[in-house]
Enzyme design. Sequence first.
Site, PDB file in Angstrom:
ATOM      1  N   GLY A   1      14.030   6.238  -9.885  1.00  0.00           N
ATOM      2  CA  GLY A   1      13.158   6.454  -8.724  1.00  0.00           C
ATOM      3  C   GLY A   1      12.129   7.556  -8.841  1.00  0.00           C
ATOM      4  O   GLY A   1      11.069   7.485  -8.230  1.00  0.00           O
TER       5      GLY A   1
ATOM      6  N   GLU B   1      13.903  14.775  -8.144  1.00  0.00           N
ATOM      7  CA  GLU B   1      14.541  13.604  -7.537  1.00  0.00           C
ATOM      8  C   GLU B   1      13.554  12.901  -6.608  1.00  0.00           C
ATOM      9  O   GLU B   1      12.634  13.531  -6.070  1.00  0.00           O
ATOM     10  CB  GLU B   1      15.795  14.103  -6.781  1.00  0.00           C
ATOM     11  CG  GLU B   1      16.656  13.096  -6.100  1.00  0.00           C
ATOM     12  CD  GLU B   1      17.195  11.958  -6.949  1.00  0.00           C
ATOM     13  OE1 GLU B   1      16.367  11.212  -7.509  1.00  0.00           O
ATOM     14  OE2 GLU B   1      18.422  11.767  -6.993  1.00  0.00           O
ATOM     15  N   ASP B   2      13.724  11.603  -6.426  1.00  0.00           N
ATOM     16  CA  ASP B   2      12.865  10.864  -5.497  1.00  0.00           C
ATOM     17  C   ASP B   2      13.261  11.130  -4.046  1.00  0.00           C
ATOM     18  O   ASP B   2      12.435  11.450  -3.213  1.00  0.00           O
ATOM     19  CB  ASP B   2      12.879   9.355  -5.797  1.00  0.00           C
ATOM     20  CG  ASP B   2      14.278   8.752  -5.877  1.00  0.00           C
ATOM     21  OD1 ASP B   2      15.279   9.497  -5.837  1.00  0.00           O
ATOM     22  OD2 ASP B   2      14.390   7.512  -5.996  1.00  0.00           O
TER      23      ASP B   2
ATOM     24  N   ASP C   1      19.625  11.801  -0.208  1.00  0.00           N
ATOM     25  CA  ASP C   1      20.159  10.980   0.876  1.00  0.00           C
ATOM     26  C   ASP C   1      21.534  11.553   1.262  1.00  0.00           C
ATOM     27  O   ASP C   1      21.614  12.510   2.020  1.00  0.00           O
ATOM     28  CB  ASP C   1      20.219   9.543   0.349  1.00  0.00           C
ATOM     29  CG  ASP C   1      20.558   8.510   1.393  1.00  0.00           C
ATOM     30  OD1 ASP C   1      20.198   8.702   2.553  1.00  0.00           O
ATOM     31  OD2 ASP C   1      21.181   7.482   1.043  1.00  0.00           O
TER      32      ASP C   1
ATOM     33  N   LYS D   1      16.306  12.852   3.374  1.00  0.00           N
ATOM     34  CA  LYS D   1      16.849  12.228   4.600  1.00  0.00           C
ATOM     35  C   LYS D   1      18.074  13.022   5.041  1.00  0.00           C
ATOM     36  O   LYS D   1      19.207  12.633   4.764  1.00  0.00           O
ATOM     37  CB  LYS D   1      17.313  10.807   4.256  1.00  0.00           C
ATOM     38  CG  LYS D   1      16.346   9.702   4.589  1.00  0.00           C
ATOM     39  CD  LYS D   1      17.050   8.357   4.606  1.00  0.00           C
ATOM     40  CE  LYS D   1      16.870   7.620   3.314  1.00  0.00           C
ATOM     41  NZ  LYS D   1      17.457   6.264   3.318  1.00  0.00           N
TER      42      LYS D   1
ATOM     43  N   PHE E   1      15.566   2.978   5.577  1.00  0.00           N
ATOM     44  CA  PHE E   1      15.501   2.662   4.156  1.00  0.00           C
ATOM     45  C   PHE E   1      14.036   2.587   3.770  1.00  0.00           C
ATOM     46  O   PHE E   1      13.244   1.888   4.396  1.00  0.00           O
ATOM     47  CB  PHE E   1      16.233   1.357   3.827  1.00  0.00           C
ATOM     48  CG  PHE E   1      16.525   1.275   2.361  1.00  0.00           C
ATOM     49  CD1 PHE E   1      17.653   1.895   1.837  1.00  0.00           C
ATOM     50  CD2 PHE E   1      15.649   0.633   1.488  1.00  0.00           C
ATOM     51  CE1 PHE E   1      17.902   1.882   0.462  1.00  0.00           C
ATOM     52  CE2 PHE E   1      15.898   0.609   0.128  1.00  0.00           C
ATOM     53  CZ  PHE E   1      17.029   1.225  -0.382  1.00  0.00           C
ATOM     54  N   VAL E   2      13.656   3.347   2.733  1.00  0.00           N
ATOM     55  CA  VAL E   2      12.244   3.436   2.367  1.00  0.00           C
ATOM     56  C   VAL E   2      12.005   2.951   0.940  1.00  0.00           C
ATOM     57  O   VAL E   2      12.898   3.003   0.087  1.00  0.00           O
ATOM     58  CB  VAL E   2      11.716   4.886   2.522  1.00  0.00           C
ATOM     59  CG1 VAL E   2      11.622   5.275   3.980  1.00  0.00           C
ATOM     60  CG2 VAL E   2      12.574   5.893   1.755  1.00  0.00           C
TER      61      VAL E   2
ATOM     62  N   ASP F   1      12.838   1.886  -4.783  1.00  0.00           N
ATOM     63  CA  ASP F   1      12.942   0.430  -4.795  1.00  0.00           C
ATOM     64  C   ASP F   1      13.871  -0.119  -3.713  1.00  0.00           C
ATOM     65  O   ASP F   1      14.726   0.589  -3.181  1.00  0.00           O
ATOM     66  CB  ASP F   1      13.481  -0.040  -6.147  1.00  0.00           C
ATOM     67  CG  ASP F   1      14.983   0.247  -6.291  1.00  0.00           C
ATOM     68  OD1 ASP F   1      15.375   1.417  -6.102  1.00  0.00           O
ATOM     69  OD2 ASP F   1      15.752  -0.692  -6.549  1.00  0.00           O
TER      70      ASP F   1
ATOM     71  N   ARG G   1       8.564  -0.484  -6.281  1.00  0.00           N
ATOM     72  CA  ARG G   1       8.367   0.863  -6.855  1.00  0.00           C
ATOM     73  C   ARG G   1       6.887   1.181  -7.017  1.00  0.00           C
ATOM     74  O   ARG G   1       6.492   2.338  -7.033  1.00  0.00           O
ATOM     75  CB  ARG G   1       9.048   0.968  -8.229  1.00  0.00           C
ATOM     76  CG  ARG G   1      10.570   0.891  -8.185  1.00  0.00           C
ATOM     77  CD  ARG G   1      11.151   1.314  -9.527  1.00  0.00           C
ATOM     78  NE  ARG G   1      12.548   0.940  -9.684  1.00  0.00           N
ATOM     79  CZ  ARG G   1      13.581   1.649  -9.219  1.00  0.00           C
ATOM     80  NH1 ARG G   1      13.379   2.760  -8.563  1.00  0.00           N
ATOM     81  NH2 ARG G   1      14.815   1.230  -9.418  1.00  0.00           N
TER      82      ARG G   1
HETATM   83  P1  IMP Z   1      22.277  10.165  -2.695  1.00  0.00           P
HETATM   84  O1  IMP Z   1      22.872   9.338  -1.600  1.00  0.00           O
HETATM   85  O2  IMP Z   1      21.666  11.433  -2.158  1.00  0.00           O
HETATM   86  O3  IMP Z   1      23.289  10.412  -3.778  1.00  0.00           O
HETATM   87  O4  IMP Z   1      21.073   9.328  -3.302  1.00  0.00           O
HETATM   88  C1  IMP Z   1      21.245   8.419  -4.322  1.00  0.00           C
HETATM   89  C2  IMP Z   1      20.041   7.615  -4.662  1.00  0.00           C
HETATM   90  O5  IMP Z   1      19.965   6.532  -3.749  1.00  0.00           O
HETATM   91  C3  IMP Z   1      18.668   8.260  -4.561  1.00  0.00           C
HETATM   92  O6  IMP Z   1      18.340   9.022  -5.670  1.00  0.00           O
HETATM   93  C4  IMP Z   1      17.792   7.017  -4.487  1.00  0.00           C
HETATM   94  O7  IMP Z   1      17.537   6.525  -5.780  1.00  0.00           O
HETATM   95  C5  IMP Z   1      18.663   6.066  -3.699  1.00  0.00           C
HETATM   96  N1  IMP Z   1      18.202   6.006  -2.291  1.00  0.00           N
HETATM   97  C6  IMP Z   1      18.666   6.684  -1.243  1.00  0.00           C
HETATM   98  N2  IMP Z   1      18.005   6.384  -0.119  1.00  0.00           N
HETATM   99  C7  IMP Z   1      17.067   5.470  -0.486  1.00  0.00           C
HETATM  100  C8  IMP Z   1      16.030   4.761   0.229  1.00  0.00           C
HETATM  101  O8  IMP Z   1      15.804   4.894   1.448  1.00  0.00           O
HETATM  102  N3  IMP Z   1      15.271   3.913  -0.531  1.00  0.00           N
HETATM  103  C9  IMP Z   1      15.449   3.718  -1.855  1.00  0.00           C
HETATM  104  N4  IMP Z   1      16.395   4.368  -2.558  1.00  0.00           N
HETATM  105  C10 IMP Z   1      17.191   5.229  -1.872  1.00  0.00           C
HETATM  106 MG    MG Z   2      17.253   8.338  -7.389  1.00  0.00          MG
END
Ligand code: IMP
Ligand code: MG
Length: 172
Positions: free
Chosen positions: A41, A96-97, A100, A128, A149-150, A156, A162
């Site tokens: 991402g 990081e993108d 979450d 988020k 969800f974005v 993606d 992407r």
């Molecule tokens: P985490 O939940 O913070 O561990 O995030 C894990 C990964 O989930 C992120 O790095 C993104 O690649 C993916 N992700 C989380 N939220 C979104 C979203 O809204 N759109 C797309 N990918 C997401």
């Molecule tokens: Mg990611």
Amino acid sequence: MDNVEEIISEKDILKKVEEIGKTITKDFEGEKILIVSVLKGSFIFTADLVRHISLPVEVAFIAASSYEDSSVSSGNLKIRYDIDIPCKDKKIILVEDIVDTGLTINRIKDYLYNLGAECVKICTIFNKPDRRIMEVDIDYNGFIIPNEFVVGYGLDYKNQYRNLRNLCKITI
Ligand code: IMP
Ligand code: MG
């Protein structure tokens, strides 16, 4: 058909990326840094960001996923592609993108410290906070976004979108 609607424009994203790059340049004046980009991402964010950092930079990539398991604090990280540059005694910026739940980034940060990093700063373009399971100390924070969800700017849905230049929410 998926319904895709802009929430942050390309112009606003690029302005923010430039600001973050300038801040990093100032914070690490006179130093060398290692950028560790979390695949897939953050590939677009990383490409834009490094071009706004006026310092000697190394760039490496990591691909990893983390699974929620409340009994394990840092061990639950599955690395699919590992960093190919030594981390020992390096000043690292983890790019990081989106943060979450916070599980992935915290576990990658621990992993880099275990490899001997001197310091690991977290830089994300989207955040988020409503979805957080594990508290994350974010050093460079782009945009706080609502619990949607974005897609776009590298992010993606089922490997699509992407390439969108802006950030959009998607309703499936
Ligand atoms: P985490 O939940 O913070 O561990 O995030 C894990 C990964 O989930 C992120 O790095 C993104 O690649 C993916 N992700 C989380 N939220 C979104 C979203 O809204 N759109 C797309 N990918 C997401
Ligand atoms: Mg990611």
